[in-house]
Scaffold this active site. Structure first.
Site, PDB file in Angstrom:
ATOM      1  CB  CYS A 262      20.341 -58.898 -41.875  1.00 23.45           C
ATOM      2  SG  CYS A 262      19.052 -58.072 -42.813  1.00 23.45           S
TER       3      CYS A 262
ATOM      4  CG  LEU B 190      19.784 -37.182 -36.098  1.00 22.14           C
ATOM      5  CD1 LEU B 190      20.690 -36.366 -35.193  1.00 22.14           C
ATOM      6  CD2 LEU B 190      18.505 -37.560 -35.348  1.00 22.14           C
TER       7      LEU B 190
ATOM      8  CG  HIS C 161      21.543 -54.831 -37.026  1.00 22.06           C
ATOM      9  ND1 HIS C 161      21.198 -56.142 -36.832  1.00 22.06           N
ATOM     10  CD2 HIS C 161      20.632 -54.320 -37.868  1.00 22.06           C
ATOM     11  CE1 HIS C 161      20.106 -56.408 -37.531  1.00 22.06           C
ATOM     12  NE2 HIS C 161      19.744 -55.320 -38.166  1.00 22.06           N
TER      13      HIS C 161
ATOM     14  CG  ASP D 275      15.279 -61.051 -49.120  1.00 23.77           C
ATOM     15  OD1 ASP D 275      15.755 -62.111 -48.673  1.00 23.77           O
ATOM     16  OD2 ASP D 275      15.943 -60.221 -49.760  1.00 23.77           O
TER      17      ASP D 275
ATOM     18  CB  CYS E 155      16.222 -43.048 -43.477  1.00 23.82           C
ATOM     19  SG  CYS E 155      16.662 -41.895 -42.196  1.00 23.82           S
TER      20      CYS E 155
HETATM   21  N1  GLN Z   1      18.422 -59.243 -49.549  1.00 28.42           N
HETATM   22  C1  GLN Z   1      18.325 -58.132 -48.685  1.00 28.42           C
HETATM   23  C2  GLN Z   1      19.700 -57.589 -48.353  1.00 28.42           C
HETATM   24  O1  GLN Z   1      20.582 -58.348 -48.198  1.00 28.42           O
HETATM   25  C3  GLN Z   1      17.606 -58.475 -47.404  1.00 28.42           C
HETATM   26  C4  GLN Z   1      17.554 -57.314 -46.482  1.00 28.42           C
HETATM   27  C5  GLN Z   1      16.691 -57.516 -45.281  1.00 28.42           C
HETATM   28  O2  GLN Z   1      16.346 -58.605 -44.932  1.00 28.42           O
HETATM   29  N2  GLN Z   1      16.331 -56.444 -44.627  1.00 28.42           N
HETATM   30  O3  GLN Z   1      19.911 -56.414 -48.210  1.00 28.42           O
HETATM   31 ZN    ZN Z   2      17.272 -59.300 -42.869  1.00 30.30          ZN
END
Ligand code: GLN
Ligand code: ZN
Length: 759
Positions: free
Chosen positions: A730, A19, A698, A603, A520
């Protein structure tokens, strides 16, 4: 006695992530929507067949989704935010999920305490809700054509509203009157499908500490939904915790059955009497839908026998504890895993057989098993015994070190540290940086895979990664970013990467679990005591630092996130496992700073999702989670700047806890939710430096300079420039270079503009 086995829901991404692949190909304009639908149909067929072949009686339809079930529910109710109206159906769905050139996507957030993300419904008084039942109806018919009569999974109205946001920020539950008639209409449609149809309403919101006001909606809702027609069997399914308050109410409605989780909600035992008295069916969640260990069948039978002391056996249906969406698909493709360890595991497909076997023994006794089943049962007893007594699990040295570990926090107070750091690191106000990863190109992915499969030598592999790092640094320097990162090309995943290097960790080849949309993750699993045989990141980071005069930020994943995004052993408390990881990380930080790395980011993306669902368990979680973050960074010298990053925006309830973690800088997600939520930092007088994301990563959309100027100005209304860092929401690994470059250039330009204006 007739045997009844039940699966709350099944994974949909496909055993080979079919998928994911077709969706991404569609989004890249490399295939048609028809092709997507063809793949979807073949997956549904395969998934139903697996369950049917295992002999499961209650198999779901409408647990499939092209992106997310909550998003499907929005479509079902026509709960479509204004900015998406006028889009064609195909375009509409994915635009809501991912945004498009001119429109920002809807917010996503974590599904309870899992790492699955759903689309947050946006409700408005202007909306005109109307029913669109076609997906549900078609999927039922699709299964029926294949000779499979399904139960229909639907997100219950109370959970739907509980997860929604109203654009005017008022109480979403006020919309119950608007959507309940649509649910009733839906049930009338469903009732026409067959003589008897089972409908499962997922109401996981019932496992939270709900106010009376919300609890009072349960009876009205399920009274109404149960009497729509008399050929429906309504089940209300809850999971991840106990739902005793709601169950008390549900037993006094005409619903047919209630699904309870007996693994993560022991208090559910208290509800048994009421369920029996009301003569309801009990869908007993006893096979773990969230972890990968083989079920201890003897133990489960014991649980079931306890339950059946209160609830009539014929009223009990043996079930998974929640949807199997949260476990990988099948062990079939795990060719490289250590055989002994593999033998301890069970993924979704294997769990089907466990559910069936348990139900057979439970209803009819061991003697009813045929030879093959009897053998499986014996093997299960043996495997569980082997695991408990295995020497690869217990490491005396680790346990001794954990017991005697005494460096519980960093030296120096924040106020003194930050002064020292600012002098040494000389970064500007509104310093620009990124969260760590840069786009993972097909070449990088291929190289990692080839290396894993021994088709690429270590040297060639390292050179390829170094090339990537070089390019990544070149871009960041050209772009004018201030604190650089190496881009994380060597990491498949921020947790798996560390898992692979820690002792006590196992990892899979194909243990994929859906995180959001087509994305995923492949969580590693902790089977034994954890230690760090050698440095894990030092070579990469020092290489990167050697290539630039600017500051290179070292990048680690924190103990709580490593724990929360791994499948965790079930024979040791989580907090003990977390402490083992923290100690290993403190050694890594020490090595990094000794190698000349001046900023290290740890993180904690999964810190918040690890929060217990029930308030009474929160204190304890916070206590060990903060303890272990502090242990991890305890080795950092005062002049070493510790950053942390968290992937969400709602901090109100945990701001004090975050402050206690004592990081020097925190970067967080804010772009999708505006800066409203940031005000909390001001309100509580938060001391440390903050990097609120200025754009949403995103979505592939490139935000304009003006947009980001506006966003930064909003931030400046809340926090002084001395306290602010500027960065995206992110990591950028899921994005393409093209959009990443443009977005970051715009970000830097926006900062330069503001700096000039302020001068
Ligand atoms: N350091 C990670 C990245 O940049 C942090 C990812 C996350 O917070 N999910 O991919
Ligand atoms: Zn993040």
């Amino acid at each position: 006695m007739s045997i009844k086995s039940y699966v709350v829901g099944f994974p949909r991404i496909g055993e080979q992530r079919e998928l994911k692949k077709i969706l991404e190909s569609f989004w890249a304009n490399n295939c048609s929507f028809n092709e997507v639908q063809e793949v979807a149909s073949s997956l549904k067929k395969r998934h139903w067949t697996y369950q049917k072949d295992a002999g499961i009686e209650y198999i779901s339809s409408n647990d499939f989704s092209l992106y997310d079930n909550v998003l499907d529910t929005c479509i079902m109710l026509n709960a479509i935010p204004k900015r998406f109206k006028n889009l064609r159906a195909e375009e509409l769905y994915f635009s809501m999920a991912r945004g498009n050139k001119s429109t920002v996507a809807m917010e996503i957030t974590k599904w309870f305490n899992t790492n699955y993300h759903y689309i947050v419904p946006e409700l408005s008084l202007e909306d005109e809700y109307k029913l669109n039942a076609s997906k549900i109806i078609n999927e039922y018919k699709e299964a029926k054509k294949l000779g499979i009569k399904t139960k229909i999974n639907i997100i219950g109205p109370i959970t739907f509203l509980g997860l929604s946001k109203r654009v005017d920020r008022k109480d979403s539950y006020e919309f119950l009157g608007k959507i309940l008639p649509l649910y009733e209409e839906l049930l009338s449609e469903i009732a026409k499908l067959d003589e008897v149809v089972t409908v499962q309403f997922d109401e996981p919101i019932f496992v939270k500490d709900n106010e009376e006001k919300i609890l009072s909606l349960i009876k009205i809702t399920y009274d109404r939904l149960s009497i729509v027609t008399n050929n429906l069997k309504i089940i209300v399914s809850t999971y991840f915790e106990h739902s005793t308050e709601a169950t008390k109410i549900l037993v006094n409605t005409p619903i047919w059955g209630i699904g309870l989780d007996f693994l993560y909600g022991k208090e559910n035992f208290e509800s048994l009497e009421a369920i029996e008295k009301a003569n309801k069916k009990l869908i007993a969640g006893v096979v773990d839908g969230r972890n990968i260990w083989k079920n201890d069948i003897q133990n489960t039978l014991f649980t079931l026998s306890e339950i059946s002391q209160v609830v009539e056996k014929s009223n009990i249906i043996v079930s998974s504890s929640c949807s199997l969406l949260h476990t990988p698909f099948s062990l079939k493709y795990e060719e490289r895993m250590n055989k002994n360890i593999k033998n301890w595991l069970s993924y979704s497909v294997e769990k089907l057989n466990e559910i069936k076997l348990i139900s057979k023994v439970f209803y009819n006794g061991v003697n009813c098993l045929n030879d093959e089943e009897a053998k499986l049962f014996e093997e299960n007893i043996q495997v569980n015994y082997d695991r408990k007594t295995s020497t690869v699990i217990h490491d005396e040295n680790v346990n001794l070190r954990v017991e005697n570990f005494s460096k519980l926090q960093r030296d120096g107070k924040y106020e003194d540290r930050i002064k020292l750091q600012k002098e040494l690191l000389k970064y500007d106000d509104l310093a620009t940086t990124t969260i760590g990863s840069f786009p993972q190109t097909p070449e990088v992915r291929v190289a990692r895979k080839e290396y894993k499969n021994n088709r690429l030598s270590k040297e060639e592999y390292i050179n390829k990664m170094k090339d990537y790092i070089d390019d990544c640094i070149d871009f960041q320097e050209e772009c004018g970013l201030e604190v650089l990162v190496h881009g994380e090309p060597e990491r498949n995943d921020m947790v798996e990467y560390f898992g692979e290097q820690l002792k006590g960790y196992g990892f899979s080849q194909n243990g994929w679990v859906q995180s959001y949309g087509s994305r995923c993750v492949k969580p590693p699993f902790i089977y034994g005591d954890i230690s760090r045989p050698k440095p894990m990141t030092v070579d990469w980071i020092t290489y990167a630092q050697s290539k630039t005069q600017k500051i290179m930020k070292g990048m680690l994943t924190g103990p709580v996130t490593i724990l929360n995004w791994s499948f965790v052993r079930d024979d040791k408390p989580r907090d003990e496992v977390s402490k083992q990881i923290a100690i290993a990380l403190s050694d890594e930080i020490n090595d990094l700073q000794n190698a000349g790395i001046k900023i290290i980011q740890v993180d904690e993306a999964a810190f918040k999702e690890g929060y217990p669902l029930r308030n009474k368990n929160i204190k304890n979680y916070e206590k060990w989670a903060v303890r272990d973050f502090k242990i991890a960074v305890s080795s950092a010298k005062e002049h070493t700047q510790i950053h942390t990053h968290m992937c969400y925006s709602e901090f109100n309830d945990i701001i004090k806890t975050i402050e206690e973690m004592d990081a020097d800088v925190i970067s967080i997600e804010t772009a999708r939710s505006g800066n409203e939520l940031l005000k909390i930092f001001k309100e509580v007088g938060y001391k440390q430096e903050v990097g609120p994301g200025v754009y949403d990563i995103h979505s592939p959309r490139v935000p304009s300079v003006e947009e980001m100027i506006k966003q930064i100005k909003l931030l400046l209304e809340v926090l002084p420039k001395e306290q602010l860092w500027i960065n995206p929401d992110c990591g950028l690994k899921t994005r393409k270079w093209e959009e990443t470059k443009l977005s970051l250039q715009n970000m830097v330009e926006a900062v330069n503009y503001i700096r000039k204006e302020n001068r």
